[in-house]
Design a protein around this motif. Sequence first.
Motif, PDB file in Angstrom:
ATOM      1  N   ASN A  44       0.980  -1.268  -0.008  1.00 27.87           N
ATOM      2  CA  ASN A  44       0.005  -0.104   0.119  1.00 27.87           C
ATOM      3  C   ASN A  44       0.918   1.122  -0.084  1.00 27.87           C
ATOM      4  O   ASN A  44       1.784   1.437   0.961  1.00 27.87           O
ATOM      5  CB  ASN A  44      -0.914  -0.063   1.284  1.00 27.87           C
ATOM      6  CG  ASN A  44      -1.933  -1.001   1.098  1.00 27.87           C
ATOM      7  OD1 ASN A  44      -2.335  -1.608   0.262  1.00 27.87           O
ATOM      8  ND2 ASN A  44      -2.387  -1.567   2.418  1.00 27.87           N
ATOM      9  N   VAL A  45       0.732   2.092  -1.062  1.00 30.30           N
ATOM     10  CA  VAL A  45       1.711   3.170  -1.138  1.00 30.30           C
ATOM     11  C   VAL A  45       0.920   4.396  -1.278  1.00 30.30           C
ATOM     12  O   VAL A  45      -0.114   4.558  -2.020  1.00 30.30           O
ATOM     13  CB  VAL A  45       2.528   3.136  -2.581  1.00 30.30           C
ATOM     14  CG1 VAL A  45       3.531   4.112  -2.914  1.00 30.30           C
ATOM     15  CG2 VAL A  45       3.306   1.734  -2.434  1.00 30.30           C
ATOM     16  N   THR A  46       1.373   5.614  -0.479  1.00 33.34           N
ATOM     17  CA  THR A  46       0.981   6.792  -0.882  1.00 33.34           C
ATOM     18  C   THR A  46       2.132   7.586  -1.622  1.00 33.34           C
ATOM     19  O   THR A  46       3.353   7.719  -0.962  1.00 33.34           O
ATOM     20  CB  THR A  46       0.619   7.427   0.539  1.00 33.34           C
ATOM     21  OG1 THR A  46      -0.402   6.727   0.921  1.00 33.34           O
ATOM     22  CG2 THR A  46       0.272   9.116   0.298  1.00 33.34           C
ATOM     23  N   GLU A  47       1.848   7.956  -2.543  1.00 36.01           N
ATOM     24  CA  GLU A  47       3.220   8.633  -3.356  1.00 36.01           C
ATOM     25  C   GLU A  47       2.642  10.278  -3.932  1.00 36.01           C
ATOM     26  O   GLU A  47       2.039  10.205  -4.109  1.00 36.01           O
ATOM     27  CB  GLU A  47       3.327   7.926  -4.889  1.00 36.01           C
ATOM     28  CG  GLU A  47       4.509   8.256  -5.475  1.00 36.01           C
ATOM     29  CD  GLU A  47       4.880   7.418  -6.584  1.00 36.01           C
ATOM     30  OE1 GLU A  47       5.860   6.450  -6.095  1.00 36.01           O
ATOM     31  OE2 GLU A  47       4.395   7.558  -7.645  1.00 36.01           O
ATOM     32  N   THR A  48       3.567  10.902  -3.312  1.00 37.73           N
ATOM     33  CA  THR A  48       3.511  12.454  -3.617  1.00 37.73           C
ATOM     34  C   THR A  48       4.522  12.691  -4.751  1.00 37.73           C
ATOM     35  O   THR A  48       5.654  12.519  -4.735  1.00 37.73           O
ATOM     36  CB  THR A  48       3.886  13.103  -2.312  1.00 37.73           C
ATOM     37  OG1 THR A  48       3.108  12.767  -1.392  1.00 37.73           O
ATOM     38  CG2 THR A  48       3.927  14.626  -2.615  1.00 37.73           C
ATOM     39  N   THR A  49       3.806  13.557  -5.841  1.00 33.65           N
ATOM     40  CA  THR A  49       4.611  13.729  -6.856  1.00 33.65           C
ATOM     41  C   THR A  49       4.951  15.250  -6.760  1.00 33.65           C
ATOM     42  O   THR A  49       4.306  16.237  -6.854  1.00 33.65           O
ATOM     43  CB  THR A  49       3.780  13.275  -8.355  1.00 33.65           C
ATOM     44  OG1 THR A  49       3.434  12.086  -8.171  1.00 33.65           O
ATOM     45  CG2 THR A  49       4.541  13.945  -9.485  1.00 33.65           C
ATOM     46  N   TYR A  50       6.076  15.679  -7.424  1.00 32.12           N
ATOM     47  CA  TYR A  50       6.769  17.017  -7.491  1.00 32.12           C
ATOM     48  C   TYR A  50       7.072  17.211  -9.110  1.00 32.12           C
ATOM     49  O   TYR A  50       7.243  16.387  -9.676  1.00 32.12           O
ATOM     50  CB  TYR A  50       8.238  17.039  -6.653  1.00 32.12           C
ATOM     51  CG  TYR A  50       7.702  17.038  -5.273  1.00 32.12           C
ATOM     52  CD1 TYR A  50       7.601  18.154  -4.302  1.00 32.12           C
ATOM     53  CD2 TYR A  50       7.940  15.779  -4.533  1.00 32.12           C
ATOM     54  CE1 TYR A  50       7.573  18.009  -3.106  1.00 32.12           C
ATOM     55  CE2 TYR A  50       7.660  15.777  -3.209  1.00 32.12           C
ATOM     56  CZ  TYR A  50       7.385  16.763  -2.468  1.00 32.12           C
ATOM     57  OH  TYR A  50       6.990  16.738  -1.213  1.00 32.12           O
ATOM     58  N   LEU A  51       6.871  18.544  -9.365  1.00 34.38           N
ATOM     59  CA  LEU A  51       7.259  19.076 -10.840  1.00 34.38           C
ATOM     60  C   LEU A  51       8.642  19.753 -10.613  1.00 34.38           C
ATOM     61  O   LEU A  51       8.779  20.790  -9.810  1.00 34.38           O
ATOM     62  CB  LEU A  51       5.949  19.700 -11.217  1.00 34.38           C
ATOM     63  CG  LEU A  51       6.424  20.524 -12.316  1.00 34.38           C
ATOM     64  CD1 LEU A  51       6.470  19.535 -13.749  1.00 34.38           C
ATOM     65  CD2 LEU A  51       5.187  21.355 -12.780  1.00 34.38           C
ATOM     66  N   VAL A  52       9.548  19.547 -11.762  1.00 29.35           N
ATOM     67  CA  VAL A  52      10.706  20.273 -11.761  1.00 29.35           C
ATOM     68  C   VAL A  52      10.781  20.545 -13.265  1.00 29.35           C
ATOM     69  O   VAL A  52      10.832  19.785 -14.148  1.00 29.35           O
ATOM     70  CB  VAL A  52      12.008  19.458 -11.268  1.00 29.35           C
ATOM     71  CG1 VAL A  52      13.175  20.350 -11.622  1.00 29.35           C
ATOM     72  CG2 VAL A  52      12.103  19.225  -9.916  1.00 29.35           C
ATOM     73  N   SER A  53      10.690  22.076 -13.580  1.00 27.87           N
ATOM     74  CA  SER A  53      11.047  22.393 -14.949  1.00 27.87           C
ATOM     75  C   SER A  53      12.497  22.585 -15.094  1.00 27.87           C
ATOM     76  O   SER A  53      13.130  23.576 -14.481  1.00 27.87           O
ATOM     77  CB  SER A  53      10.062  23.733 -15.239  1.00 27.87           C
ATOM     78  OG  SER A  53       8.819  23.221 -15.132  1.00 27.87           O
ATOM     79  N   LEU A  54      13.047  21.927 -15.953  1.00 21.18           N
ATOM     80  CA  LEU A  54      14.374  21.890 -16.254  1.00 21.18           C
ATOM     81  C   LEU A  54      14.839  22.975 -17.298  1.00 21.18           C
ATOM     82  O   LEU A  54      14.174  23.311 -18.237  1.00 21.18           O
ATOM     83  CB  LEU A  54      15.078  20.537 -16.570  1.00 21.18           C
ATOM     84  CG  LEU A  54      14.902  19.503 -15.876  1.00 21.18           C
ATOM     85  CD1 LEU A  54      15.174  18.113 -16.335  1.00 21.18           C
ATOM     86  CD2 LEU A  54      15.803  19.462 -14.413  1.00 21.18           C
ATOM     87  N   GLU A  55      16.068  23.461 -17.130  1.00 20.28           N
ATOM     88  CA  GLU A  55      16.570  24.409 -18.089  1.00 20.28           C
ATOM     89  C   GLU A  55      17.138  23.908 -19.471  1.00 20.28           C
ATOM     90  O   GLU A  55      17.240  24.695 -20.243  1.00 20.28           O
ATOM     91  CB  GLU A  55      17.935  25.392 -17.632  1.00 20.28           C
ATOM     92  CG  GLU A  55      17.356  26.191 -16.295  1.00 20.28           C
ATOM     93  CD  GLU A  55      18.429  26.811 -15.386  1.00 20.28           C
ATOM     94  OE1 GLU A  55      19.678  26.520 -15.662  1.00 20.28           O
ATOM     95  OE2 GLU A  55      17.993  27.607 -14.458  1.00 20.28           O
ATOM     96  N   ASN A  56      17.484  22.668 -19.245  1.00 18.70           N
ATOM     97  CA  ASN A  56      17.900  21.994 -20.530  1.00 18.70           C
ATOM     98  C   ASN A  56      17.592  20.414 -20.285  1.00 18.70           C
ATOM     99  O   ASN A  56      16.799  20.098 -19.605  1.00 18.70           O
ATOM    100  CB  ASN A  56      19.423  21.966 -20.495  1.00 18.70           C
ATOM    101  CG  ASN A  56      20.267  21.570 -19.430  1.00 18.70           C
ATOM    102  OD1 ASN A  56      19.711  20.673 -18.688  1.00 18.70           O
ATOM    103  ND2 ASN A  56      21.409  22.170 -18.979  1.00 18.70           N
TER     104      ASN A  56
END
Length: 146
Positions: A88-100
Amino acid sequence: MIIIKKNVACLLINPDKKFLLIQRAPKDDSLPGFWELPSGGIDDGEDMQTSVIREVREESGIDISSYNIKLVDSESYSFTKENGDIKNVTETTYLVSLENTPEVILSEEHINYQWASLLELEDVFENKEDLIYKRINRIFKQENLE
């Protein structure tokens, strides 16, 4: 056995609006061959942001520590491992906008990677009910990345 786990994941997006997907090794006992975002468990004493930085570095070789790391999604799911354990997993997702588009150096847990667009995601996931497929589409929509 029932295992309860908290995970973090990261949607890394390059300037072309393509995101990094990595494929689990066939020998892995949790979802072998599965395409996913860089992700993993939170170590004892670690906060979630430190954990996502570590997991991205471990699984892809990419250092995101100098980027804005934005929490964008959280969901819970369950699956049965090859040995019969229920996870049983609770997964938190993050967003990263890369420069390249940085070089990817995969961990031993993974065998392949690709930078994919939303359109290309259709070819990776035959099952449109797949959690990763739905999550990526949901985040693109809510963050106006389309």
